[in-house]
Scaffold this motif. Structure first.
Motif, PDB file in Angstrom:
ATOM      1  N   THR A  65       0.820  -1.223   0.000  1.00  0.00           N
ATOM      2  CA  THR A  65       0.000   0.000   0.000  1.00  0.00           C
ATOM      3  C   THR A  65       0.854   1.274   0.000  1.00  0.00           C
ATOM      4  OG1 THR A  65      -0.225  -0.225   2.399  1.00  0.00           O
ATOM      5  CG2 THR A  65      -2.055  -0.994   1.043  1.00  0.00           C
ATOM      6  N   TYR A 120      -4.071   1.162   5.912  1.00  0.00           N
ATOM      7  CA  TYR A 120      -5.286   1.408   5.140  1.00  0.00           C
ATOM      8  C   TYR A 120      -6.313   0.311   5.374  1.00  0.00           C
ATOM      9  CZ  TYR A 120      -2.219   4.661   2.769  1.00  0.00           C
ATOM     10  OH  TYR A 120      -1.341   5.666   2.497  1.00  0.00           O
ATOM     11  N   THR A 121      -7.556   0.640   5.189  1.00  0.00           N
ATOM     12  CA  THR A 121      -8.620  -0.350   5.325  1.00  0.00           C
ATOM     13  C   THR A 121      -8.836  -1.048   3.986  1.00  0.00           C
ATOM     14  OG1 THR A 121     -10.372   1.160   4.658  1.00  0.00           O
ATOM     15  CG2 THR A 121      -9.791   1.125   7.010  1.00  0.00           C
ATOM     16  N   GLU A 137     -10.520   1.231   1.558  1.00  0.00           N
ATOM     17  CA  GLU A 137      -9.628   2.244   0.981  1.00  0.00           C
ATOM     18  C   GLU A 137      -8.764   1.648  -0.131  1.00  0.00           C
ATOM     19  OE1 GLU A 137      -8.904   5.305   4.746  1.00  0.00           O
ATOM     20  OE2 GLU A 137      -7.830   3.401   4.694  1.00  0.00           O
TER      21      GLU A 137
END
Lengths: 121, 196
Positions: free
Chosen positions: B113, B146-147, B150
């Motif tokens: 990410t 981050y989720t 996302e």
């Protein structure tokens, strides 16, 4: 990765030596995920080229080995390796099993078996 | 010597691709679940096709050598051998290499990410070719800022059903979960294509 001379102790074998001088394509076409199984023992035929016997000893029955794995263990790229294996297949020295075709990859029953087996690894 | 029919006891080879940008952990993931030390295989690709200049050794300007690390998992009960192929980082060459995709069951796209853009090409490639895939967000140092939502939004996944999993490529249970999620995706697509 380039052809580093220090890689391993073995020399790179010229391809024409491994294909017995033939440069035309073999009749048998193999892909990198084709499974190859020796039809004869690698040490049973002393008349065969050393490299061929090395290949045969890498893929004893019953399980055999994928073309990519034989290529990696022989230190060869895929395309030359498939040519050599095609030559061996043409001569009946190896059996080969192609990877699953499109029909098999949509076979729900088979996919479920793969999934169940994977869950236990 | 005549050719023989293939002996029935051989396990069928099945290919799963592990894609994602350079340094995202593809080889680590393969190593985590493979029953052998990952092996490396190389292929020479040219604009005109694969490996056609290998016999004469003439170097073509349009040629490049790509390397793949791969491992295997023998699934005796299913009668198959899974080969996990880490795809080469140079995605622009995948289009020249039909053999890479032919017969592949599906793919895991690993993403970092911090460098999400490095995985766009793999997502686009599998979406355009219609190969089922799941996204695995590798959590470096056990952290993922981050989720899932996302990451999903940032990757612009075409299919909202594409699984996005948080995983540690070094953790066997995580990698297995990603493989199972991929199988579930492949199975549900197979069911849609041919209802039982």
């Amino acid at each position: 990765m380039t052809d580093e001379p220090q890689r391993g102790s073995r020399r790179r074998t010229r391809l024409y030596a491994m294909t017995d001088g033939r440069t035309a394509a073999a009749r048998t076409v193999l892909t990198m995920d084709t499974t190859v199984t020796a039809a004869v023992a690698g040490d049973a035929h002393e008349s065969l080229p050393t490299e061929w016997r090395a290949v045969l000893s890498l893929c004893p029955p019953p399980e055999g080995r994928a073309v990519a794995e034989i290529a990696a263990r022989m230190g060869m790229r895929l395309t030359p390796m498939t040519l050599v294996l095609g030559e061996l297949a043409d001569r009946g020295l190896i059996h080969h099993r192609p990877p699953l075709e499109g029909a098999a990859t949509t076979n729900v029953h088979l996919l479920m078996r793969i999934r169940d087996n994977l869950a236990r690894i | 010597m005549p050719g023989y029919d293939t002996p029935a006891q051989e396990a069928a080879p099945v290919k799963i691709l592990i894609a994602g940008g350079f340094g995202v952990g593809k080889t680590t993931l393969v190593e985590t679940v493979s029953e052998i030390e990952p092996l490396r295989t190389e292929e020479r690709l040219t604009a005109a096709g694969v490996g056609i200049d290998d016999l004469d050794g003439i170097e073509s300007k349009a040629a490049t050598t790509v390397a793949m690390d791969f491992g295997r998992i023998t699934l005796d009960d299913a009668g198959v051998v899974l080969y996990l192929f880490g795809t080469p980082g140079q995605e622009r060459f995948w289009f020249m290499w039909d053999e890479l995709l032919n017969g592949a069951l599906g793919a895991i796209v690993l993403v970092d990410t911090r460098r999400l853009d490095r995985s766009f090409a793999a997502v686009d490639f599998f979406e355009s070719r219609g190969l089922p895939f799941v996204v695995g967000a590798n959590c470096f140092h056990g952290e993922q800022p981050y989720t899932e939502a996302e990451i999903r939004a940032a990757l612009h996944l075409r299919d909202p059903g594409t699984p996005v999993l948080m995983l540690d490529a070094r953790a066997r249970a995580d990698v297995r979960a990603a493989l199972l999620a991929l199988l579930d995706t492949v199975i549900s697509q197979a069911r849609t294509a041919a209802p039982v």
